[in-house]
Structures are given as structure tokens and as C-alpha cells.
Design a protein around this motif. Structure first.
Motif, PDB file in Angstrom:
ATOM      1  N   GLY A 243       2.370  10.939  -5.691  1.00 56.11           N
ATOM      2  CA  GLY A 243       3.330   9.841  -5.626  1.00 56.11           C
ATOM      3  C   GLY A 243       2.587   8.514  -5.516  1.00 56.11           C
ATOM      4  O   GLY A 243       1.689   8.372  -4.693  1.00 56.11           O
ATOM      5  N   LEU A 244       2.959   7.549  -6.354  1.00 58.77           N
ATOM      6  CA  LEU A 244       2.292   6.233  -6.375  1.00 58.77           C
ATOM      7  C   LEU A 244       3.302   5.157  -6.027  1.00 58.77           C
ATOM      8  O   LEU A 244       4.350   5.036  -6.665  1.00 58.77           O
ATOM      9  CB  LEU A 244       1.681   5.958  -7.757  1.00 58.77           C
ATOM     10  N   LEU A 245       2.990   4.366  -5.003  1.00 57.85           N
ATOM     11  CA  LEU A 245       3.837   3.266  -4.552  1.00 57.85           C
ATOM     12  C   LEU A 245       3.043   1.975  -4.715  1.00 57.85           C
ATOM     13  O   LEU A 245       2.068   1.737  -4.008  1.00 57.85           O
ATOM     14  CB  LEU A 245       4.232   3.485  -3.086  1.00 57.85           C
ATOM     15  N   SER A 246       3.456   1.143  -5.697  1.00 53.62           N
ATOM     16  CA  SER A 246       2.741  -0.101  -5.976  1.00 53.62           C
ATOM     17  C   SER A 246       3.674  -1.035  -6.724  1.00 53.62           C
ATOM     18  O   SER A 246       4.800  -0.665  -7.078  1.00 53.62           O
ATOM     19  CB  SER A 246       1.481   0.188  -6.810  1.00 53.62           C
ATOM     20  N   ALA A 247       3.211  -2.270  -6.949  1.00 54.00           N
ATOM     21  CA  ALA A 247       4.025  -3.244  -7.661  1.00 54.00           C
ATOM     22  C   ALA A 247       3.992  -2.938  -9.155  1.00 54.00           C
ATOM     23  O   ALA A 247       2.967  -2.543  -9.708  1.00 54.00           O
ATOM     24  CB  ALA A 247       3.513  -4.658  -7.393  1.00 54.00           C
ATOM     25  N   MET A 276       5.161  -5.659  -2.911  1.00 55.41           N
ATOM     26  CA  MET A 276       3.986  -5.542  -2.060  1.00 55.41           C
ATOM     27  C   MET A 276       3.689  -6.805  -1.253  1.00 55.41           C
ATOM     28  O   MET A 276       2.703  -6.851  -0.528  1.00 55.41           O
ATOM     29  CB  MET A 276       2.759  -5.189  -2.910  1.00 55.41           C
ATOM     30  N   GLN A 277       4.531  -7.842  -1.376  1.00 58.17           N
ATOM     31  CA  GLN A 277       4.379  -9.043  -0.565  1.00 58.17           C
ATOM     32  C   GLN A 277       5.733  -9.715  -0.464  1.00 58.17           C
ATOM     33  O   GLN A 277       6.607  -9.521  -1.300  1.00 58.17           O
ATOM     34  CB  GLN A 277       3.336  -9.994  -1.168  1.00 58.17           C
ATOM     35  N   GLY A 278       5.908 -10.492   0.593  1.00 59.56           N
ATOM     36  CA  GLY A 278       7.194 -11.143   0.805  1.00 59.56           C
ATOM     37  C   GLY A 278       8.054 -10.381   1.786  1.00 59.56           C
ATOM     38  O   GLY A 278       7.728  -9.285   2.258  1.00 59.56           O
ATOM     39  N   GLU A 279       9.205 -10.967   2.113  1.00 58.65           N
ATOM     40  CA  GLU A 279      10.071 -10.424   3.157  1.00 58.65           C
ATOM     41  C   GLU A 279      10.669  -9.069   2.798  1.00 58.65           C
ATOM     42  O   GLU A 279      11.044  -8.301   3.677  1.00 58.65           O
ATOM     43  CB  GLU A 279      11.194 -11.419   3.464  1.00 58.65           C
ATOM     44  N   ALA A 284      11.259  -2.192   0.974  1.00 58.74           N
ATOM     45  CA  ALA A 284      10.879  -1.550  -0.284  1.00 58.74           C
ATOM     46  C   ALA A 284       9.877  -0.416  -0.050  1.00 58.74           C
ATOM     47  O   ALA A 284       9.985   0.659  -0.645  1.00 58.74           O
ATOM     48  CB  ALA A 284      10.287  -2.585  -1.238  1.00 58.74           C
ATOM     49  N   VAL A 285       8.901  -0.626   0.813  1.00 60.11           N
ATOM     50  CA  VAL A 285       7.886   0.406   1.071  1.00 60.11           C
ATOM     51  C   VAL A 285       8.509   1.605   1.788  1.00 60.11           C
ATOM     52  O   VAL A 285       8.228   2.760   1.453  1.00 60.11           O
ATOM     53  CB  VAL A 285       6.718  -0.176   1.887  1.00 60.11           C
ATOM     54  N   ILE A 286       9.372   1.337   2.767  1.00 61.35           N
ATOM     55  CA  ILE A 286      10.016   2.439   3.506  1.00 61.35           C
ATOM     56  C   ILE A 286      10.856   3.294   2.563  1.00 61.35           C
ATOM     57  O   ILE A 286      10.791   4.527   2.576  1.00 61.35           O
ATOM     58  CB  ILE A 286      10.866   1.873   4.654  1.00 61.35           C
ATOM     59  N   GLN A 287      11.669   2.639   1.733  1.00 64.06           N
ATOM     60  CA  GLN A 287      12.503   3.391   0.792  1.00 64.06           C
ATOM     61  C   GLN A 287      11.646   4.137  -0.224  1.00 64.06           C
ATOM     62  O   GLN A 287      11.985   5.255  -0.623  1.00 64.06           O
ATOM     63  CB  GLN A 287      13.461   2.423   0.078  1.00 64.06           C
ATOM     64  N   GLY A 288      10.537   3.521  -0.655  1.00 65.48           N
ATOM     65  CA  GLY A 288       9.652   4.197  -1.603  1.00 65.48           C
ATOM     66  C   GLY A 288       9.041   5.463  -1.024  1.00 65.48           C
ATOM     67  O   GLY A 288       8.937   6.486  -1.701  1.00 65.48           O
ATOM     68  N   ILE A 289       8.613   5.409   0.245  1.00 66.59           N
ATOM     69  CA  ILE A 289       8.047   6.605   0.894  1.00 66.59           C
ATOM     70  C   ILE A 289       9.103   7.713   0.974  1.00 66.59           C
ATOM     71  O   ILE A 289       8.814   8.892   0.690  1.00 66.59           O
ATOM     72  CB  ILE A 289       7.524   6.245   2.292  1.00 66.59           C
ATOM     73  N   ALA A 310      -2.069 -13.414   5.064  1.00 65.00           N
ATOM     74  CA  ALA A 310      -0.657 -13.504   5.448  1.00 65.00           C
ATOM     75  C   ALA A 310       0.173 -12.431   4.756  1.00 65.00           C
ATOM     76  O   ALA A 310       1.093 -11.870   5.339  1.00 65.00           O
ATOM     77  CB  ALA A 310      -0.107 -14.897   5.103  1.00 65.00           C
ATOM     78  N   ASP A 311      -0.158 -12.124   3.491  1.00 68.80           N
ATOM     79  CA  ASP A 311       0.563 -11.063   2.783  1.00 68.80           C
ATOM     80  C   ASP A 311       0.281  -9.705   3.403  1.00 68.80           C
ATOM     81  O   ASP A 311       1.117  -8.804   3.378  1.00 68.80           O
ATOM     82  CB  ASP A 311       0.153 -11.050   1.312  1.00 68.80           C
ATOM     83  N   LEU A 312      -0.909  -9.543   3.974  1.00 70.44           N
ATOM     84  CA  LEU A 312      -1.282  -8.259   4.567  1.00 70.44           C
ATOM     85  C   LEU A 312      -0.482  -7.947   5.824  1.00 70.44           C
ATOM     86  O   LEU A 312      -0.350  -6.791   6.208  1.00 70.44           O
ATOM     87  CB  LEU A 312      -2.776  -8.267   4.894  1.00 70.44           C
ATOM     88  N   ARG A 313       0.101  -8.969   6.463  1.00 75.73           N
ATOM     89  CA  ARG A 313       0.784  -8.744   7.736  1.00 75.73           C
ATOM     90  C   ARG A 313       2.015  -7.867   7.587  1.00 75.73           C
ATOM     91  O   ARG A 313       2.458  -7.254   8.558  1.00 75.73           O
ATOM     92  CB  ARG A 313       1.186 -10.080   8.366  1.00 75.73           C
ATOM     93  N   TRP A 314       2.588  -7.785   6.384  1.00 69.07           N
ATOM     94  CA  TRP A 314       3.773  -6.935   6.210  1.00 69.07           C
ATOM     95  C   TRP A 314       3.437  -5.475   6.461  1.00 69.07           C
ATOM     96  O   TRP A 314       4.313  -4.686   6.843  1.00 69.07           O
ATOM     97  CB  TRP A 314       4.344  -7.117   4.801  1.00 69.07           C
ATOM     98  N   PHE A 315       2.165  -5.103   6.255  1.00 74.26           N
ATOM     99  CA  PHE A 315       1.765  -3.708   6.469  1.00 74.26           C
ATOM    100  C   PHE A 315       1.356  -3.453   7.920  1.00 74.26           C
ATOM    101  O   PHE A 315       0.883  -2.372   8.248  1.00 74.26           O
ATOM    102  CB  PHE A 315       0.636  -3.338   5.507  1.00 74.26           C
ATOM    103  N   ASP A 316       1.545  -4.469   8.793  1.00 72.74           N
ATOM    104  CA  ASP A 316       1.453  -4.279  10.238  1.00 72.74           C
ATOM    105  C   ASP A 316       2.832  -4.137  10.853  1.00 72.74           C
ATOM    106  O   ASP A 316       2.971  -4.078  12.078  1.00 72.74           O
ATOM    107  CB  ASP A 316       0.733  -5.483  10.884  1.00 72.74           C
ATOM    108  N   ASP A 317       3.863  -4.067  10.011  1.00 77.08           N
ATOM    109  CA  ASP A 317       5.238  -4.000  10.502  1.00 77.08           C
ATOM    110  C   ASP A 317       5.528  -2.629  11.122  1.00 77.08           C
ATOM    111  O   ASP A 317       5.012  -1.597  10.666  1.00 77.08           O
ATOM    112  CB  ASP A 317       6.206  -4.269   9.344  1.00 77.08           C
TER     113      ASP A 317
END
Length: 567
Positions: A243-247, A276-279, A284-289, A310-317
């Protein structure tokens, strides 16, 4: 929380509490007008339908503007001064006077710059500077209720701060980031609005807030054992479904897929496009998983290209972290930063630095599995040989034991028969001697009788000896037949097991060889690919699109100049 809209010529004006729904308004083409605090959207049917549905959903609707002639209320008569009969005297401040007085109070109340803390709500970068709104939540109100103020960071100030801090402020100046800024409070009388002129920014405040939030989440995950949960899953040795999750259209996606194709990946890739960036990244990542888990993938690869911190911070959520931790599928995270590691990478099954490295890990699973199969085959062959040798040794030992036992048993029986014969003869002699005096007269008859008696005993002894020899021989033959049957069964089972393993190994080897294009490339053959589709006929070609072909030492990108069909 209601929002309203009205149509002015070819523009839709949206006003009210719009901050929680700014992303929807932006998707309709809206631009925020900071001076009037309204959104302006170019009118079209789709945008108008979306705004109407939004207003109906959250409360509100079209804004009705009454004409000056409607609902005209009677105006009270102004008091007439007794000093000047017939003249009208109005008690109150003019707007100009009010604005001047407010401006004066603000200047007196904020004579020097002040440090303020706020969250960037909206941001616009122009050639003159950066224009943003700083927001704070209202006390005692809902989480979506905010108060805002306009702020400006002039271009010259930002360049000076970049030189002073030796880093770009663009990573900090992002929507949703909380900042601490030194501002000069200003007041525009013409618009009657307060504005902040940013003089300095404390980047350590923003980084510290992000770091504290990140450490708090890591501590929570560790206390619940969730930081190791995905790492403890058992990865597949034959990952035929990835499974691949990307833009969509990203370099990360193409690098990952190109690497798999280059080395003949035999499986399939289920791709789910995700922001992969933005609010909207978190949702999107949760639903993709979740969607990839439902597809029963062997591994889920989350990858993206480079970007700002700053874009990387979404993956600290927290939402993404929980989705990764609770996933039943091993997750490979290749977020694309060499130095900074996000929480999603820390708790994932495996972290890779680049999309290409993630693809190499998937390919290495097959190489490791092939090596393990070869080692298993060698161990199985050695074990079968060892078992056969042990059984053969046991057979030899058993035969020697039976032979030794038979010889000993026969020797004992022979000695016993000899002893019994000697006893019988001794008894006979004793009997004849005791009655010899009494049987003198009947010597002949007794002699004949004794001869018959001896003959019978001798015959009996021979019969016993023969019977024992026959039983012993029969027992030995039965044991030898049992040993021969056991040895045959062991050999059949061992060879059957070896043949099955060799067939399985041959099948896997044939499969791997069939998927390896190297022999065809060595013979001068190649493959033409256009838009990730193999080209076999001229009718499959799109002359406007480039071609890719693979050689032994690399790939060629071709452009179609002309086409000549075989007649």
C-alpha cells in the motif's frame, strides 16, 4: 456562528464567523478582504451552490439589505435652543472626532512596542511584505470562537530578521502556527481598525511550543506502549501487495514506483492519493491508512518529498500517531527529511530516509526470503542425510544385538539340554543301581525296557532342540523383516519430503527467474513503456507522449519522431 452571503455584481460577498470554514471558502476561489473582514468569491454556479449549502448547514443565509425607503422610522425632533430660536443643536461626537480620540488613547496606552502571542489565522505574502491575521480564542466561548487583529511584517524588516537570526522565517510564518512577536500597535482612523506592525519575532517560542507538544505526545505513547506496537508486528517475507500513501503526481511517488520497476518487483502496489502538507494532511493520512488496511496489504508505505520543517509538523499530530500505532499492518515511513524525525517515523515499523530507500527495503524482503529458502533447503538436506545415517547405524546395531542375542540364547539352550541329558543319565544310573539286586532275574526285560526308555528320552531331547531352533530362527526372521520394512518406509518418507522441498524450491526459482528481465536484456531485447503501460503494438502508442526503455545499465527516455508500420 452563522455566516451570510450577498451577491454584488459578479462577486459573492461572504461575512460572519467564517474562520472555521475558511478552507471551504478558499476551495471556492475566495480571497479574504482584511479591511472589510469579508470574503470575495468570483461568481459561478458551483461556488454559489456550495456557499448556499454551507450557510444553510451552519446557520445563516442570504443577507437582505433594505432600501432607504423601506421601514422608515420617524426621526425624533432635535431640541431647540432657547438662545437661538429656530436653530437645531445636536449633542454627540462626529466620527472624525471619535477616531481622533481613539487614536490618541491608543498612542498613550501603547507608547512603545509590546510582545504579543497569537496564532496565525490567515497569511498573504506579497512583494512589499507579509500580511497576516493573529487570532486568539475568546474566553468562555467555544473553541471556534476567536478574536483577530491584522498584522504586517514589511519586507525590509523580514530580511533584516533573517540576517539577524541566520535562518528564514518562512518556516515559522505558516497558517496555524503560534508565534511571539514584538509589535508596535497602530490605529488607522480612515478604516477605524487596529493594526500591528511586526518589528521582531521570537523563533524559539514557536519551536519550543512545537517541541513541548511533540514530547508530551511521545510520553503518552510510551506510557501506553504504543511507541513499540507497530514495530512489534511481524513483517511478511513475501510482500506481494504494497500500500502506497503519497501525494498524486509527487516526486516521492514516482521515485518509489520507478525503483520497484527497475528491479522487477513481482507484486502489486495499491496507491491511495493523500495530501502531504496543509491542514487537511491529518485527516487524509488517517483515512488513507484505514483504506489500505482494508485492502489487506503486506506493508503500508507513507512517503513524501522534501519540504519545510513547518510542513513536517503535521506528522507529529496525535491523530496520525494513533493511526500508525493501532494499525495492524506494518508501516514503512519515508517522510523525506534526513535530519528531522517526526513522531510517525519514530513509532512506525521501519523508517527510511527516502522513497527510493523504502522501495529497496521492500525488494530486500524477497532477497532475504530467497536466501532463507536456500539455507532451509541446505538444512533440510543435511537433516535428512543425518536421519538416514542414524537409522542405518541403528539398523546395524540392532542386527548385531539380535545376532548376539540369538547366539547367546542358542548356547544357553544347548548347555541346558546337555545338562538335562546328564541329569537324566545320572538319574537313570542311580535307578538301575538301586534295583539291580531286585531285577537280576528280569535282567533281559529290564535291559530292553531301559533301552526303550533311553531312546524315548533322546528322541524327546532332539525334538525339543529342533523345536527351539525353529522358534528362534522364526523370531529372528520376523525381526529382520520388520527392520527391512521400517528401513524402506523411512527411506520413502525421507525421499518424498526431499522431493517436495525440491519441487517448491524449483517453483520459487522458476518464478523469480521468470520475473527477472536481465536475460532478455543481455540478448538485446528491451521493453517500451509509455505512461506506465507496456507497448507491444504501434496502435498502443500515443505519439505526443515520450517513451521509456530499459537497458542493462540504465534507462532511456525517447521521443517519437516518426512511425513506420510493417506492411
Amino acid at each position: 456562528m452563522a455566516i451570510y452571503y450577498r451577491q454584488v455584481d459578479d462577486i459573492i460577498i461572504v461575512s460572519g464567523k467564517t474562520y472555521p470554514y475558511k478552507d471551504i471558502i478558499k476551495s471556492c476561489g475566495g480571497r479574504f478582504q482584511g479591511g472589510d473582514k469579508v470574503w470575495a468569491i468570483p461568481i459561478n454556479d458551483a461556488a454559489l451552490t456550495e456557499i448556499k449549502a454551507l450557510c444553510k448547514r451552519v446557520g445563516g443565509g442570504p443577507l437582505k439589505i433594505q432600501s432607504p425607503h423601506q421601514n422608515k422610522q420617524p426621526q425624533p425632533k432635535a431640541p431647540v435652543s432657547a438662545d437661538e430660536p429656530g436653530s437645531v443643536k445636536v449633542d454627540g461626537l462626529s466620527i472624525s472626532e471619535l477616531m481622533t480620540r481613539v487614536h490618541l488613547h491608543i498612542q498613550q496606552g501603547f507608547p512603545r512596542a509590546e510582545w504579543v502571542i497569537g496564532e496565525i489565522q490567515s497569511l498573504s505574502r506579497r512583494h512589499t511584505g507579509t500580511y497576516l491575521q493573529l487570532a486568539d480564542f475568546k474566553e468562555g466561548a467555544s473553541k471556534s470562537a476567536t478574536m483577530t487583529v491584522n498584522a504586517t511584517l514589511w519586507r525590509s524588516t523580514q530580511e533584516a530578521l533573517n540576517r539577524k537570526l541566520k535562518e528564514s522565517l518562512d518556516d515559522i510564518l505558516q497558517e496555524g502556527m503560534k508565534i511571539r512577536a514584538l509589535v508596535q500597535v497602530g490605529f488607522y482612523k480612515d478604516r477605524g481598525s487596529i493594526s500591528l506592525n511586526i518589528l521582531d519575532i521570537d523563533p524559539n517560542f514557536t519551536k519550543g511550543a512545537l517541541a513541548l507538544a511533540r514530547e508530551k505526545l511521545l510520553k503518552e505513547l510510551r506510557s501506553q506502549g504504543l511507541d513499540r506496537k507497530n514495530k512489534q508486528l511481524e513483517g511478511s517475507i513475501f510482500p506481494f501487495k504494497i500500500g502506497l500513501l503519497s501525494a498524486e503526481g509527487s516526486r516521492a511517488k514516482s521515485d518509489f514506483l520507478d525503483q520497484l520497476r527497475a528491479y522487477g518487483f513481482p507484486g502489486q502496489v495499491a496507491f491511495i492519493p493523500s495530501q502531504m502538507q496543509g491542514e487537511k494532511t491529518v485527516e487524509a493520512v488517517i483515512q488513507g491508512i484505514k483504506r489500505l488496511e482494508q485492502m489487506s496489504c503486506d506493508y503500508i508505505v507513507i512517503t513524501r518529498g522534501g519540504g519545510s520543517n513547518a510542513d513536517l509538523r503535521w506528522f507529529d499530530d496525535r491523530g496520525i500517531a494513533m493511526a500508525v500505532a493501532h494499525s495492524d499492518t506494518p508501516i514503512v515511513a519515508a517522510i523525506g527529511h534526513h535530519d528531522d524525525i517526526c513522531i510517525a517515523e519514530e513509532i512506525a515499523f521501519r523508517r527510511e530516509k527516502t522513497p527510493t530507500a523504502a522501495a529497496d527495503f521492500i525488494l530486500s524482503c524477497f532477497a532475504t526470503a530467497n536466501e532463507r529458502l536456500q539455507q532451509g533447503s541446505q538444512r533440510l538436506l543435511g537433516l535428512a542425510t543425518e536421519i538416514l545415517n542414524q537409522k542405518a547405524q541403528q539398523q546395524i546395531q540392532l542386527s548385531e544385538s539380535l545376532r548376539s542375542f540369538s547366539q547367546g540364547y542358542l548356547s544357553q539352550m544347548s548347555e541346558h539340554i546337555t545338562y538335562m541329558s546328564s541329569q537324566i543319565q545320572a538319574q537313570y544310573h542311580r535307578s538301575t543301581q538301586s534295583v539291580e539286586a531286585k531285577l537280576n532275574q528280569q535282567a533281559r526285560s529290564l535291559a530292553m525296557l531301559s533301552q526303550k526308555h533311553v531312546a524315548r528320552h533322546q528322541q524327546f531331547a532332539q525334538q525339543v532342540r529342533f523345536s527351539l531352533r525353529e522358534r528362534i530362527n522364526s523370531y529372528i526372521n520376523t525381526l529382520e523383516r520388520g527392520i527391512d520394512q521400517s528401513q524402506g518406509k523411512l527411506k520413502i518418507k525421507a525421499f518424498d519430503s526431499i522431493n517436495r522441498q525440491e519441487q517448491m524450491l524449483q517453483q520459487h526459482y522458476t518464478f523469480m527467474v521468470a520475473k527477472d528481465p536481465t536475460p532478455w536484456l543481455k540478448q538485446g531485447w528491451t521493453q517500451l513503456v509509455q505512461n506506465q503501460k507496456q507497448i507491444k503494438r504501434i496502435s498502443d502508442l500515443d505519439q505526443s507522449q515520450p517513451l521509456q526503455t530499459r537497458l542493462l545499465d540504465g534507462r532511456l527516455h525517447l521521443t517519437i519522431q516518426s512511425i513506420e508500420k510493417d506492411i
